[in-house]
Structures are given as structure tokens and as C-alpha cells.
Motif scaffolding. Sequence first.
Motif, PDB file in Angstrom:
ATOM      1  N   UNK A  61       0.654  -1.351   0.085  1.00  0.00           N
ATOM      2  CA  UNK A  61      -0.074  -0.033   0.030  1.00  0.00           C
ATOM      3  C   UNK A  61       0.982   1.232   0.031  1.00  0.00           C
ATOM      4  N   UNK A  62       2.145   1.242   0.670  1.00  0.00           N
ATOM      5  CA  UNK A  62       2.906   2.363   0.700  1.00  0.00           C
ATOM      6  C   UNK A  62       4.443   2.439   0.148  1.00  0.00           C
ATOM      7  N   UNK A  63       4.992   3.210  -0.081  1.00  0.00           N
ATOM      8  CA  UNK A  63       6.260   3.225  -0.677  1.00  0.00           C
ATOM      9  C   UNK A  63       7.339   2.714   0.309  1.00  0.00           C
ATOM     10  N   UNK A  64       7.039   2.993   1.641  1.00  0.00           N
ATOM     11  CA  UNK A  64       7.944   2.536   2.621  1.00  0.00           C
ATOM     12  C   UNK A  64       8.021   1.282   2.944  1.00  0.00           C
ATOM     13  N   UNK A  65       6.605   0.570   2.738  1.00  0.00           N
ATOM     14  CA  UNK A  65       6.675  -1.194   3.147  1.00  0.00           C
ATOM     15  C   UNK A  65       7.249  -1.523   1.553  1.00  0.00           C
ATOM     16  N   UNK A  66       7.124  -0.896   0.355  1.00  0.00           N
ATOM     17  CA  UNK A  66       7.799  -1.546  -0.658  1.00  0.00           C
ATOM     18  C   UNK A  66       9.025  -1.385  -0.786  1.00  0.00           C
ATOM     19  N   UNK A  67       9.845  -0.411  -0.316  1.00  0.00           N
ATOM     20  CA  UNK A  67      11.081  -0.222   0.088  1.00  0.00           C
ATOM     21  C   UNK A  67      11.871  -1.171   0.925  1.00  0.00           C
ATOM     22  N   UNK A  68      11.163  -1.136   2.110  1.00  0.00           N
ATOM     23  CA  UNK A  68      11.738  -2.363   3.104  1.00  0.00           C
ATOM     24  C   UNK A  68      11.678  -3.644   2.525  1.00  0.00           C
ATOM     25  N   UNK A  69      10.569  -3.885   1.919  1.00  0.00           N
ATOM     26  CA  UNK A  69      10.525  -5.188   1.488  1.00  0.00           C
ATOM     27  C   UNK A  69      11.641  -5.544   0.300  1.00  0.00           C
TER      28      UNK A  69
END
Length: 776
Positions: A61-69
Motif C-alpha cells: 500500500x505504501x512506498x515505505x513498505x515496498x522499499x523495506x520489502x
Amino acid sequence: MSIMLNRTWNYLSQSLASSPTFGGYPGPRWTLPDNGTDQEDRTHHLPPVLAHFLQTLYLVQTKSEESSLVLAHLKEIQAKLKETDVKPAVMADALVRAMACHTLGYDVKFIQIYALQLAQKGSILEKKMGYLACTLLLSENDELILLLINTILKDLKSQNVIEVNIALIAAIHLTPKEMAPMLLPVLQEKTTHTKDFIRKKALICLESIMQKAPDYIPSLETTVYNCLSDPDPGVVGVAVQVMRSVTLHNTTCDSGLIQPLIEILNQILDHKFPKDYVYHGVEAPWVQMDLMILLAVLLERSDWSDHHAGLISRSLLRSLEGVSPKETIGQAIIYQCIKTIAVMNQKTRGESKIYQQLVDKSLFYINKCLQSKHNNMKYMGLASLYEFFRYPPTPKLTEVEQENVLACLKHPDDSIQRKALSFLYELANDENVTGICATLVEFIRSSKDPFQTEELIIKCMQVAKKLHQSNLGWYTGLLLKLLQASKSNREVIVVEIQESLGAPLTDEEDSDKRSIRHKSGLKLSKVLENLCNKEKPPPIVQRLFLWSLVQDFQTDVTANVSKVLEIGRQALALDLDSPESEKIVISSLDSVFCLIHLNECSHEDIVAFIELCAQQYKNPRIQDLALEIQFFWSNLADLQGMEKPDEECPDWTLSSADEFVVKCLTEDQDLEVYDPRQKLISKSNSPLESESFRFTPYHVLEESPSKRSNPSKASKDHTDDRIPVKQVWSIYGRLENPENPQATKSHGKEDANTFGKVDNLVDLESVALEALEDLS
């Protein structure tokens, strides 16, 4: 037949099931999607772990979640690939994950070397995965390109056609200009390969190299030319495309290429291509269009003969007759045929019957498209007609055809309107220019879009200006109509009217032209006067009328002066804060200035009007202009006696006015002489003098403080800072040589007086030093 099917089955099994036959390595852990009954149970054909990662990655849902993943996953991939004895299947799995992250904008440079390794070893599917990753992740400037080119070169020499095909695809995208010579011999050899798809890929790769390095075109033209006679029609089509790219880079072409191209086009029209190339009833339409584009380039850049023109005309006529404008692909064929015919019309070497049939057929299709209700066909008709009018000689249109074009100006589609406007200039001639401009004026008056109105006005002016010399009266009348309809282009129209009628009459002009200009100017003045007599006339019309009253074609000067003064007084009675009123008054003063030297003028009225303008203290522009005219009026007799300057050698410094200027400077005035060699300033006891003020002239402001504090040094350097002035005004005329005051003109005074009145003046440095002493 059973033996052939058995071999095919074995080959597909080995390739798709990743048999150890190709390299001895197992393939990726997934298979192609199947259409079996278990399709509902298997929603994808990827490994479960990889599928779960991709699904999670694209559903965050968010860019931060995508980046961490992504960062955590890339770290795991990097650690996994650093292990020893990594299998190609694991590399392929890691490449898929890395490429997915790369498409989202993350840095995956660490995976490039593994993509290259996978392209160098592995099965067919693994090589394909490696080359795919290299194409996506590498560029022509990367350091690994040399290793990749070596891998491509090795695979191009392979006996496996699939490896050759994969290597050709990678070479198309990743071959840099500097490394092209390494691949050219192998690529030229592959143009004669037994497989047609290998020959096509080799030609495409050669085209890519020629676009990057045009220097290789001469050495590759023969290779491409030979492919035009390939037995496979697909290879021929690709060769035509490559030849078109080659020809576009050449400024001159060989007309010997026309004959084989015509033969290919005739084979298509004779239905000798396979049925697979038929699209909506048209034989190989894209190959036909490529051939026509190539023929148009050859017609424009080569020396062709009448024999070539006859061959091309017959083939193009067959192409026009073999398609229907109802289909979109048929419209494309017709449009490309017309473009080629237009180019041939430019350089035609003799009218022939077949060529005239070709032009008539083209105009028939154009007229049919213009009458169509379909927007695409109408636009195609306009575009086709525009191609004809790009090259002379242009065909003559009938009245019906001209009406069809002008009717497009009323079309609700903006693109059709603009296309119709784009070639009205080319469409106009001596016979139809009046009708075209009349139609444009009607559209201008009925248009509700201000931007469209101004565009139509500009286009109408361009069309009318093309042929206005034959009927100057009509041209000025048309400009006057456009002036009343325009909002933002009025100044442009006024300038055009003034240029057409206000140019000075020369002795070389014959009596007929002079008479036409005279009558046109008088007619314009009468029309403008009638407009100005109406209630609240447009200010731009009043200004143009004021200009017309002082032109050479006017005869009744006394009446014209009265009209000028009347309009000027009316404008003065209005609010001068309005820019339009101010412009009218200034135009009136300009007209008065032009008429002031004529003895027929009523001096009292002119003087009263100028004095009235000079009292407009709230408007400095009007007041200054009036004061200048008053000065001119008071010195009219002296100015009229001045020698007229030579028109061939303009006197930019107004040396002919020297005596008049000297007289103005000396009469009833006690003026000091300007001497550029002396830096003098009047002594002042102003309390504003302080250390913060600098008393040196601007051209010596860069002197250091030490210079100012040393009077003796300053006085020594004083004479070195002279301003280089060649000519200077004084009460004795121009000082031609400042170094020698004795060379100046003498007008009844002694030369000693020239620089004698300096008793109350002191040197600049002395003033500065005294000020410093007072402060201390």
C-alpha cells in the motif's frame, strides 16, 4: 511423417523440459502455463515462493513498505548468489526477482554479472533468461558489454538456431558502435542462413548498426540489396524496410534500385505473396507502403528517366484501383500513393497519358474523402491534397473541390479546421483568391472563438498578400474589414496597410501603378472618414485616418489639417488617462508635425492646438511632444534653409544641423565650454560633503585610496586618464580635435575664452583634500 513428428516432439521436450542435453543443467523450476482441466486449481505457472513474492511486491500500500520489502529481498538474493556452486536454476529465479525490483526503480547492479554468466552457460531457457536480463539491466556503456559481445559472437557461430536467434536479438539492442566491426562479418553471413527468421533477424541487426554508425552503410548496401531477391516474402519485406533506412541517410541515391522495387510491388499486386499477407482484402499492405516510401525517396534524390516514371505510374495506378477507401488500411495505401505521385509531379519530365490518369484518380479519391461524413476520411483527404500543393506545379481544382475544402473550415473538429487552414496559402491563385478571402471573412465574422478568429485573420492576410499587387484597392479594403474584426492583431494590420500604401513613390514606377496607389489611398481615406464620423468610432480607425491624411496621395491640405485638429481636440476632451485617447492625441501631433511646413496651413489653429497640448501637465508624453513641436515651429525658417542630407549616404550624426545647433547654443545664452581634458567641478560648501563621498569622475573610480591621499602623485597621473573623445559639442561648434583647441571653429569670440572661465573652478583632488582637512 511419423519420424518428423517424433523428432519435433523430442526437440520440444528437450527445450521446454530443460533436459541435460543442452548444457547439462536443469532449467528453471517452472513450466509454461497449460490449458488443461486443472487450470482452476493452478492460477499461475511460477514457483510458489516466487509467485508469493511478486504478489506481495505489487500489492503493497505504501512506498515505505515496498522499499523495506525490496531491500530486504535484494539483500537475501545477494547473499544467496555469493554461495559456492550456485545452480543456473537458482540464478534464473534470482534474476526474475531482481528484474521485478529493477522495474520499480531499485538499484540491482550486483546482479549484472550473474545475468552474463547465465547467458554464457545453461540451457536454452536459461540463456534466454540471461540475455533478457542483460538487455534490461545493461547499456552500451557498461564495462561488461565486451564480455557480452564475446558471448554473442560465440552463440552466433553456434549450430543451434535457437541460440543464434537469441544472440541476434541481444545484438540488436546491445551492440555499441565501437564493437560493430566484430559482429559485421558474422551478421552478413547470417543473411544467407537456411532459416528465414535468422535472415530477418540478421537484417534487423544490420539496420540497428547502420543507424548507430552510418559510416558502415556503403559496405552493407550490397548485402541488403541482395536480400531483395530472397525467396521468402517476409525476408523481402524486412529488406525493403532496411533499404528505406539506408536510403534516408544518403543524400544521393542510385536510380537502379527503382526497377527491383517495382518488380516486388507488381508481384504483390499479382497476388503472388502467400495468403497470410492479406489484410482486410489488401495484399501485403505494409510492404506496399514501405515500397512507396522508398520510391518517393528515390524519385527525389536520384536521376530517373521517363521509363522509370512510366513503370512507377502504372504500378501506383494499379495500387489505387486495388484498394477501397472504406477500409482504414485502404486509406493508408491511397495516402502513401498520393505522396509518391506528388513527389513525381515535382520532377516529372513530360506529361504522359498514364500520369494524367494517375493525377485524376488521386483527385477523385481526395474529393470522395472530402465529401465523406467520416472525420478520418475527411482529414485524410485534406492531408493528401496538401501533399499535392507542396510541390509545383499544383493541380487546378474545380469549384466543387474548392468548396469542399473551404467547407472544412466550418467543421466542428478542430484538427480538420486547422488542416484546411494550413494550405489555403498554397491553394490561392489569381482566379480564386478573391473567393477564398471572402469566405474567410464570413467565417471570421461568424466565429465565436477569439483564438480561431485571430488565426483566420492572419491566414487571410497571408493569402491576400500573395496576390495583392494586382488589385491594391481590393487588398486595402480587405485589410480594413479584418481591422474591424480583429482584437489582438490590429497593430499588425495597420502596419500592413501603411506599408502597402505609404511607401514613397519612386520615379521608376510607371504611371499606372502610381495612379492605382493614389486611387486606393483616396478610397481608403473616404472609408475611414465615414467610419470616424459615426458615434464612438474605434480608436485604431481614428489613428489610421490621421495617418492617411498626411500621405502623398492627399491634395486638400487645408481641409486635412482641420480634420486632424478636430480629432485631436475631441481626444483632448476625453480622459487622457485612457491609453487609447493618449495615442489619438499623439497621432494628431504627429500629423500636425508632418503638415507644419506647408504654407497653406492655418497657423493660428495649429499654434492653439499645440499650446493646448503643451498645457497637459498630467500627461508628460503629450506635453513633451507638444513642446518639441513648438520649438520646431519657432525655428521653422532656419530649419527649412538647412541642406538636405544625401539619401544614399545617411548622415547619422546630423552634421547638417551643426550651424543651427550652434546658433541655438549661443543666442541669448551664456554657456560654458565642455572640455573633456579637464576634470573640473564647481566648489560647493554643501554640508553633505563628507569622507563617504567620492569626488572623482566615474571613469577613475577604480583608483586606490593611496592615490587620493598623495596629491603630488595624483597630479602626475591626472593627465593620463583622459577620455578619448573624437568630436565634442561646444558653443563654437564641434571640437574636432580636443588635443588642439586652436583647430575649433571661431564665431566672433577669442580662442582664449574657450577655456578661460575657470576662476571659480578647482581641481577635483583639491576639493577632496580640503573636505578631509575640515572633517579632521
